[in-house]
Motif scaffolding. Structure first.
Motif, PDB file in Angstrom:
ATOM      1  N   GLY A  15       0.797  -1.219   0.000  1.00 35.62           N
ATOM      2  CA  GLY A  15       0.000   0.000   0.000  1.00 35.62           C
ATOM      3  C   GLY A  15       0.826   1.264   0.000  1.00 35.62           C
ATOM      4  N   ALA A  16       2.050   1.185   0.526  1.00 33.21           N
ATOM      5  CA  ALA A  16       2.911   2.375   0.602  1.00 33.21           C
ATOM      6  C   ALA A  16       3.628   2.665  -0.706  1.00 33.21           C
ATOM      7  N   ARG A  17       3.657   1.708  -1.619  1.00 35.25           N
ATOM      8  CA  ARG A  17       4.508   1.826  -2.802  1.00 35.25           C
ATOM      9  C   ARG A  17       4.161   3.034  -3.669  1.00 35.25           C
ATOM     10  N   GLY A  18       2.871   3.233  -3.948  1.00 35.01           N
ATOM     11  CA  GLY A  18       2.467   4.351  -4.803  1.00 35.01           C
ATOM     12  C   GLY A  18       2.825   5.693  -4.196  1.00 35.01           C
ATOM     13  N   ALA A  19       2.597   5.834  -2.895  1.00 31.84           N
ATOM     14  CA  ALA A  19       2.910   7.093  -2.219  1.00 31.84           C
ATOM     15  C   ALA A  19       4.404   7.396  -2.289  1.00 31.84           C
ATOM     16  N   VAL A  20       5.229   6.382  -2.106  1.00 33.55           N
ATOM     17  CA  VAL A  20       6.673   6.584  -2.132  1.00 33.55           C
ATOM     18  C   VAL A  20       7.131   6.953  -3.538  1.00 33.55           C
ATOM     19  N   GLU A  21       6.580   6.305  -4.562  1.00 30.18           N
ATOM     20  CA  GLU A  21       6.956   6.655  -5.932  1.00 30.18           C
ATOM     21  C   GLU A  21       6.576   8.105  -6.249  1.00 30.18           C
ATOM     22  N   LEU A  22       5.425   8.554  -5.758  1.00 31.12           N
ATOM     23  CA  LEU A  22       5.030   9.948  -5.978  1.00 31.12           C
ATOM     24  C   LEU A  22       5.953  10.904  -5.232  1.00 31.12           C
ATOM     25  N   ALA A  23       6.429  10.497  -4.068  1.00 36.93           N
ATOM     26  CA  ALA A  23       7.350  11.345  -3.303  1.00 36.93           C
ATOM     27  C   ALA A  23       8.699  11.492  -3.989  1.00 36.93           C
ATOM     28  N   LEU A  24       9.052  10.533  -4.832  1.00 29.39           N
ATOM     29  CA  LEU A  24      10.358  10.526  -5.483  1.00 29.39           C
ATOM     30  C   LEU A  24      10.271  10.843  -6.974  1.00 29.39           C
ATOM     31  N   LEU A  25       9.197  11.496  -7.383  1.00 25.20           N
ATOM     32  CA  LEU A  25       9.004  11.832  -8.793  1.00 25.20           C
ATOM     33  C   LEU A  25      10.130  12.718  -9.331  1.00 25.20           C
ATOM     34  N   PRO A  26      10.432  12.583 -10.605  1.00 23.05           N
ATOM     35  CA  PRO A  26      11.374  13.517 -11.234  1.00 23.05           C
ATOM     36  C   PRO A  26      10.712  14.876 -11.421  1.00 23.05           C
ATOM     37  N   ASP A  27      11.505  15.868 -11.796  1.00 21.76           N
ATOM     38  CA  ASP A  27      11.000  17.233 -11.922  1.00 21.76           C
ATOM     39  C   ASP A  27       9.896  17.365 -12.967  1.00 21.76           C
ATOM     40  N   ASP A  28       9.892  16.495 -13.978  1.00 28.18           N
ATOM     41  CA  ASP A  28       8.858  16.573 -15.009  1.00 28.18           C
ATOM     42  C   ASP A  28       7.717  15.601 -14.744  1.00 28.18           C
ATOM     43  N   GLY A  29       7.617  15.131 -13.502  1.00 28.13           N
ATOM     44  CA  GLY A  29       6.569  14.188 -13.145  1.00 28.13           C
ATOM     45  C   GLY A  29       5.205  14.857 -13.066  1.00 28.13           C
ATOM     46  N   PRO A  30       4.167  14.077 -12.845  1.00 25.32           N
ATOM     47  CA  PRO A  30       2.805  14.600 -12.809  1.00 25.32           C
ATOM     48  C   PRO A  30       2.541  15.443 -11.568  1.00 25.32           C
ATOM     49  N   THR A  31       1.553  16.290 -11.662  1.00 26.74           N
ATOM     50  CA  THR A  31       1.111  17.071 -10.498  1.00 26.74           C
ATOM     51  C   THR A  31      -0.388  17.303 -10.616  1.00 26.74           C
ATOM     52  N   GLY A  32      -1.050  17.412  -9.454  1.00 23.02           N
ATOM     53  CA  GLY A  32      -2.496  17.595  -9.441  1.00 23.02           C
ATOM     54  C   GLY A  32      -3.252  16.357  -9.842  1.00 23.02           C
ATOM     55  N   CYS A  33      -2.693  15.182  -9.555  1.00 23.73           N
ATOM     56  CA  CYS A  33      -3.274  13.920 -10.009  1.00 23.73           C
ATOM     57  C   CYS A  33      -3.743  13.039  -8.848  1.00 23.73           C
ATOM     58  N   TYR A  34      -4.599  12.092  -9.206  1.00 23.98           N
ATOM     59  CA  TYR A  34      -5.091  11.075  -8.270  1.00 23.98           C
ATOM     60  C   TYR A  34      -4.585   9.724  -8.746  1.00 23.98           C
ATOM     61  N   TYR A  35      -3.993   8.967  -7.817  1.00 22.56           N
ATOM     62  CA  TYR A  35      -3.503   7.641  -8.146  1.00 22.56           C
ATOM     63  C   TYR A  35      -4.220   6.579  -7.330  1.00 22.56           C
ATOM     64  N   ASP A  36      -4.564   5.494  -8.020  1.00 21.00           N
ATOM     65  CA  ASP A  36      -5.081   4.299  -7.368  1.00 21.00           C
ATOM     66  C   ASP A  36      -3.893   3.358  -7.270  1.00 21.00           C
ATOM     67  N   GLN A  37      -3.264   3.346  -6.086  1.00 18.76           N
ATOM     68  CA  GLN A  37      -1.991   2.679  -5.868  1.00 18.76           C
ATOM     69  C   GLN A  37      -0.937   3.252  -6.815  1.00 18.76           C
ATOM     70  N   THR A  38      -0.444   2.474  -7.771  1.00 19.80           N
ATOM     71  CA  THR A  38       0.611   2.981  -8.652  1.00 19.80           C
ATOM     72  C   THR A  38       0.089   3.320 -10.042  1.00 19.80           C
ATOM     73  N   HIS A  39      -1.223   3.329 -10.222  1.00 16.96           N
ATOM     74  CA  HIS A  39      -1.809   3.635 -11.525  1.00 16.96           C
ATOM     75  C   HIS A  39      -2.579   4.956 -11.463  1.00 16.96           C
ATOM     76  N   LEU A  40      -2.468   5.737 -12.514  1.00 15.78           N
ATOM     77  CA  LEU A  40      -3.251   6.950 -12.617  1.00 15.78           C
ATOM     78  C   LEU A  40      -4.726   6.599 -12.584  1.00 15.78           C
ATOM     79  N   GLY A  41      -5.462   7.207 -11.658  1.00 12.10           N
ATOM     80  CA  GLY A  41      -6.878   6.889 -11.499  1.00 12.10           C
ATOM     81  C   GLY A  41      -7.781   8.018 -11.994  1.00 12.10           C
ATOM     82  N   VAL A  42      -9.050   7.747 -11.947  1.00 12.27           N
ATOM     83  CA  VAL A  42     -10.064   8.734 -12.341  1.00 12.27           C
ATOM     84  C   VAL A  42     -10.951   8.971 -11.123  1.00 12.27           C
ATOM     85  N   ALA A  43     -10.757  10.102 -10.478  1.00 11.31           N
ATOM     86  CA  ALA A  43     -11.533  10.408  -9.258  1.00 11.31           C
ATOM     87  C   ALA A  43     -12.489  11.569  -9.482  1.00 11.31           C
ATOM     88  N   TRP A  44     -12.345  12.278 -10.597  1.00 10.38           N
ATOM     89  CA  TRP A  44     -13.204  13.437 -10.845  1.00 10.38           C
ATOM     90  C   TRP A  44     -13.540  13.550 -12.321  1.00 10.38           C
TER      91      TRP A  44
END
Length: 418
Positions: free
Chosen positions: A389-418
Motif C-alpha cells: 500500500g505504501a509503494r504508490g505514495a513513495v513513488e510519488l514522493a520521489l518523482l522527477p521534476d517533469d513528473g505529474p502534479t495535481g493527479c489522483y492515483y489508485d496505488q501505482t496507476h493513474l486513477g479517475v476520481a473526478w
C-alpha cells in the motif's frame, strides 16, 4: 508507475506521466482471506500489532520481554465549526518565511558525508504504524532522511527504534506532531528550520482509524464482507447493522482528514518552497473519494472543476454536509451514505490537492489511494499488506521534476476520481 494514457484533472492542471518511471512488479489480485487467516494475523507478535507491521514485512520485530503499551487514550479534539479552529489555523500557518538558512555544505548520515545537493528531507505524518511506518521505511531505504511524526510520543519512538534496530535504518528520527494543534505544527516547523533550513517531501498519512463512525468490530468481522463488496460500495446496507454514524465522530473525521492536512501544509509550505531538489507533497486519499460515489449530480459536476473552488467554498460545503448529517438529511440532499464523513473528507482532500498543484506549479503535488490495505481505518478487513500500500505514495514522493502534479492515483496507476 504504470499509466495507460494521460488524464486531465481539470482546467489548468493536467496529469501526464513520463514513460521513464519504473513499472512496479505486477502481482495477481489478492485472494480473499478466511476468518482464521485474519485472526492469525491479528494474533501475531504483540509488538508487531502495536506497529501495524504485516507478517510479510522485510523487517520483523524480535520478541521482547516488555509488555505492549496500553492503547493511547483519545485526546480532546478541535470542534468544528468553532473559534478554536480559527485559532489553530492561524497558529499552524504562523511560521513566517525567514531568510535562507545557512547550512553546512555537507550533512552527516550513516557515517558518510552526503553533499547538500543530494540531501533530501521528508516529513511523514502518522508514521508510527501501518502504511505510514512502511512509507518511512521505504523512503529511508532510498536514502531520504525521514522525520517520523506521531501524536503519541512512546509509539512514535517505538516506531523509530523498530526502523533503526530491525531494519538497520539510522536516517529516521522522531518528532512529536498533533496535526490539529497549531503550536505542535509550529514546533515542528521551527525544528526543521533550525536544523535543516528546508523540507523536500511532505507525506501526509495521518488518518489511520478516523472513519467518522462508531463500529462494532466483532460484529463487522462476523459479516466477513469480501473485498469486492467493500470496494464497490455494496456493503452499505450490511454496515447499517454494525455501524453508528454520529455528528461528533463525523466532526473528528473531517477535522483530521482535511483540516489537519491543510494546517500542516500551510505550516510547512515556507520550508517546502526552499527545497533544493524540488518539493513533493503526497496526500493519502481513498477509493471513497471518487466523485462517481457522489449521489448529488449537480455537486458532482461542480467538484470536477478545481478552478472554481477555494478553501472558503470547500469549508462552506463541509458545513452544509455536517448539518445534513446532524439532522438526518444525507439521503434527501444527495450526500454519500456509506461512510459519509470519511467519503466527504477525502473528496475534499482530492480537491485541495488540485488547488495546491495549481498554486504551486513548481512542486509535484498529488494524492494517492493506497489500496484496500489491512489497517485500522477499515477495521483490519483489508487484504493488501502495508508495504504494498505504501509503494504508490513513495513513488510519488520521489518523482522527477517533469513528473505529474495535481493527479489522483489508485496505488501505482493513474486513477479517475473526478
Amino acid at each position: 508507475m504504470a499509466v495507460h494514457g494521460a488524464h486531465s484533472s481539470g482546467a489548468g492542471v493536467h496529469c501526464t506521466l513520463p514513460t521513464t518511471l519504473p513499472r512496479p512488479h505486477t502481482r495477481p489480485p489478492p485472494s480473499r482471506p478466511t476468518q482464521k487467516e485474519r485472526q492469525e494475523v491479528q494474533d501475531d507478535d504483540p509488538e508487531m500489532r502495536h506497529l501495524g507491521v504485516s507478517p510479510s514485512s522485510p523487517c520483523r520485530v524480535r520478541p521482547r520481554a516488555a509488555a505492549p503499551s496500553p492503547p493511547a487514550r483519545l485526546q480532546p479534539r478541535v470542534t468544528f465549526p468553532a473559534a478554536s479552529i480559527v485559532h489553530a489555523r492561524a497558529a499552524a500557518g504562523a511560521t513566517p518565511a525567514s531568510p535562507p538558512h545557512h547550512r553546512l555544505e555537507a550533512v552527516r548520515r550513516d557515517h558518510e558525508t552526503v553533499p547538500e545537493s543530494q540531501f533530501r528531507l521528508a516529513v511523514v505524518t502518522g508514521g508510527n504504524r501501518g502504511i505510514g511506518l512502511e512509507v518511512c521505511r521505504q523512503l529511508a531505504v532510498q536514502g531520504v532522511t525521514v522525520i517520523l511524526t506521531a501524536r503519541n510520543e512512546k509509539r512514535g519512538k517505538d516506531a523509530v527504534q523498530y526502523l533503526r534496530h530491525e531494519c538497520n535504518l539510522s536516517n529516521v528520527i522522531y518528532h512529536p506532531l498533533d496535526i490539529l494543534d497549531g503550536d505542535s505544527v509550529a514546533s515542528l516547523a521551527k525544528h526543521i528550520e533550525s536544523r535543516y533550513g528546508k523540507l523536500d517531501i511532505l507525506m501526509q498519512v495521518n488518518n489511520a482509524g478516523v472513519g467518522g463512525v462508531v463500529v462494532d468490530q466483532d460484529a463487522l468481522r462476523a459479516l466477513n464482507i469480501d473485498p469486492d463488496t467493500w470496494l464497490s460500495g455494496k456493503a452499505a446496507n450490511l454496515l447499517d447493522r454494525v455501524v453508528v454514524q454520529t455528528y461528533d465522530e463525523a466532526v473528528k473525521c473531517v477535522n483530521t482528514n482535511y483540516y489537519g492536512i491543510k494546517w500542516v501544509t500551510e505550516g510547512l509550505l515556507p520550508l517546502l518552497k526552499r527545497s533544493t531538489s524540488g518539493a513533493r507533497i503526497v496526500n493519502t486519499t481513498s477509493l471513497r473519494s471518487e466523485l462517481k460515489r457522489m449521489p448529488n449530480e449537480k455537486l458532482r459536476e461542480e467538484l470536477g472543476d478545481a478552478d472554481a473552488w477555494d478553501e472558503k467554498r470547500m469549508e462552506a460545503m463541509l458545513d452544509e454536509f455536517l448539518q445534513a448529517l446532524k439532522h438526518g438529511r444525507l439521503e434527501d440532499e444527495g450526500w454519500p451514505t456509506m461512510l459519509p464523513a470519511y467519503s466527504m473528507s477525502k473528496m475534499v482532500v482530492n480537491l485541495y490537492t488540485r488547488i495546491l498543484a495549481r498554486r504551486h506549479p513548481e512542486m509535484r503535488i498529488n494524492c494517492v489511494h493506497p489500496g484496500f490495505v489491512k489497517t485500522e481505518i477499515n477495521w483490519n478487513t483489508g487484504v493488501i499488506p502495508p508495504e504494498e500500500g505504501a509503494r504508490g505514495a513513495v513513488e510519488l514522493a520521489l518523482l522527477p521534476d517533469d513528473g505529474p502534479t495535481g493527479c489522483y492515483y489508485d496505488q501505482t496507476h493513474l486513477g479517475v476520481a473526478w
